[in-house]
Design a protein around this motif. Structure first.
Motif, PDB file in Angstrom:
ATOM      1  N   PRO A   5      40.603  42.325  29.561  1.00 49.20           N
ATOM      2  CA  PRO A   5      39.732  42.921  30.574  1.00 49.20           C
ATOM      3  C   PRO A   5      40.026  42.316  31.943  1.00 49.20           C
ATOM      4  O   PRO A   5      40.305  41.123  32.060  1.00 49.20           O
ATOM      5  CB  PRO A   5      38.326  42.551  30.090  1.00 49.20           C
ATOM      6  N   ARG A   7      37.957  42.713  35.148  1.00 44.30           N
ATOM      7  CA  ARG A   7      36.839  43.235  35.915  1.00 44.30           C
ATOM      8  C   ARG A   7      35.969  42.072  36.376  1.00 44.30           C
ATOM      9  O   ARG A   7      35.792  41.105  35.646  1.00 44.30           O
ATOM     10  CB  ARG A   7      35.946  44.169  35.086  1.00 44.30           C
ATOM     11  N   TRP A  71      30.364  50.664  25.909  1.00 47.94           N
ATOM     12  CA  TRP A  71      31.789  50.423  26.114  1.00 47.94           C
ATOM     13  C   TRP A  71      32.358  51.411  27.136  1.00 47.94           C
ATOM     14  O   TRP A  71      33.230  51.073  27.928  1.00 47.94           O
ATOM     15  CB  TRP A  71      32.549  50.532  24.798  1.00 47.94           C
ATOM     16  N   ASP A  77      30.286  45.375  32.522  1.00 47.34           N
ATOM     17  CA  ASP A  77      31.514  44.584  32.610  1.00 47.34           C
ATOM     18  C   ASP A  77      31.826  43.814  31.338  1.00 47.34           C
ATOM     19  O   ASP A  77      32.986  43.496  31.074  1.00 47.34           O
ATOM     20  CB  ASP A  77      31.403  43.604  33.787  1.00 47.34           C
ATOM     21  N   ALA A  78      30.826  43.471  30.565  1.00 44.60           N
ATOM     22  CA  ALA A  78      31.023  42.753  29.304  1.00 44.60           C
ATOM     23  C   ALA A  78      29.830  43.026  28.404  1.00 44.60           C
ATOM     24  O   ALA A  78      28.725  43.304  28.887  1.00 44.60           O
ATOM     25  CB  ALA A  78      31.163  41.251  29.544  1.00 44.60           C
ATOM     26  N   LYS A 103      37.373  45.798  27.658  1.00 45.29           N
ATOM     27  CA  LYS A 103      36.104  45.221  28.109  1.00 45.29           C
ATOM     28  C   LYS A 103      35.755  44.080  27.161  1.00 45.29           C
ATOM     29  O   LYS A 103      35.888  44.209  25.946  1.00 45.29           O
ATOM     30  CB  LYS A 103      35.025  46.293  28.105  1.00 45.29           C
TER      31      LYS A 103
END
Length: 337
Positions: A5, A7, A71, A77-78, A103
């Motif tokens: 990921p 982000r 998702w 973001d997580a 993610k």
């Protein structure tokens, strides 16, 4: 190649693919959300994060749908579920891993089943470590606190962690701690050889009680994953035992061996376990020794993984160098593609 990921960590999604939080424990989740918001993070929850009945937060289809929605949501973001549980395995047949973006998911226990399946089927890195309920304390121990460093790292970066100084042997909910945990027992990492050890390879693992159930299913094809994403690279397995007897642990490790999960294995790291009681004098240490001899590979145990916190954050798919010297552990993970 492994995908990581990439982000900024601004919004955490809380959904319950295994167990949700029943009404009598809602204050725990509310406290965790409040702590994260105090740290500048936004938190969104799904309905099933707040429900629990029949050993699950909601139906298998509903859990899969709520997880998939988070998702796919670009605002999340997580994903950090409340905690583990018992029946996450039910949702796998209702998931379409092909649609999963890169993610982070973070958690342990039953959640490690989802994390490992996600990495094996998509090549997306996932994180094994603290759950969100355990982030509710007014203070955070330095081992647990590294969760955010890991989730804010991107491909090509390195993350270094060291073993804890003390760990929690058992839960004492009647006497809450500012850290949530009661870290009173000295942490000592050990090796089967009795010597210093260093092992290197791609990390895979989780709670052996549940990840063993991926064997023989379409969701647990380790050989296919290796060919597609980490061809010819060695693997370091990290495993922790939640509830199994020593003999059940032995059977599960043999099943992994027979299923070729330990092919090209560079080493195995076992977490501490309160379940490792001897069976007719047969100990977990004997299991570890036999495994090390059968695989001709180093085995480290009593590491900071699993149900006797605190725990390090291990990234499925990352390239790790793990060393033990004089009872102290050091792990350096490279988010290598």
């Amino acid at each position: 190649m492994i995908r990581y990921p990439n982000r900024p960590l601004q919004t955490i999604g809380v959904t319950a693919p295994s167990s949700g939080v029943p009404a009598e424990h809602h204050e725990l989740l509310k406290a965790a959300i409040s702590r994260l918001e105090q740290q500048g993070l936004s938190v969104q929850t799904t309905a099933n994060a707040w429900t629990q009945q029949g050993a699950r937060s909601s139906s298998a289809i509903d859990r899969a749908q709520q997880l998939a929605a988070m998702w796919q949501d670009p605002a999340i973001d997580a994903i950090i579920p409340p905690w583990g549980g018992e029946l996450l395995l039910e949702i796998l047949e209702h998931m379409d891993f092909r649609q999963a973006p890169a993610k982070w998911i973070l958690g342990y226990s039953d959640l490690s089943l989802l994390a490992l399946a996600m990495t094996l089927n998509t090549g997306i890195a996932t994180a094994h470590g603290t759950n969100i309920i355990d982030l509710r304390g007014s203070e955070t121990d330095p081992t647990t606190a590294r969760w955010r460093d890991v989730l804010e790292s991107t491909e090509g970066e390195f993350i270094e962690q060291v073993s804890s100084d003390f760990y929690q042997k058992s839960w004492d909910h009647a006497n809450p701690s500012p850290l949530v945990f009661h870290l009173e027992e000295p942490t000592v990492w050990k090796t089967v050889s009795g010597r210093s050890e260093t092992i290197e390879g791609r990390l895979l693992g989780g709670c052996i009680d549940v990840i063993r159930h991926l064997i023989g299913t379409p969701f647990g094809d380790v050989a296919k994953f290796r060919r597609a994403y980490i061809p010819q690279e060695p693997v370091v397995w990290y495993l922790e035992n939640c509830e199994m007897s020593v003999t059940d642990l032995k059977r599960s490790l043999l099943q992994m061996k027979y299923a070729d999960w330990f092919d090209n294995c560079a080493g195995i790291v076992f977490g501490r376990s309160a379940a490792n009681e001897p069976v007719q004098g047969y100990t977990a240490q004997q299991v570890y020794k036999e495994l090390a001899e059968q695989l001709d590979t180093p085995v480290i145990y009593d590491a900071d993984i699993g149900h006797q916190p605190p725990q390090l954050i291990f990234v499925n798919g990352a390239f790790a160098t793990i060393s033990v010297q004089d009872g102290k552990g050091h792990i350096k993970q490279e988010l290598r593609g």
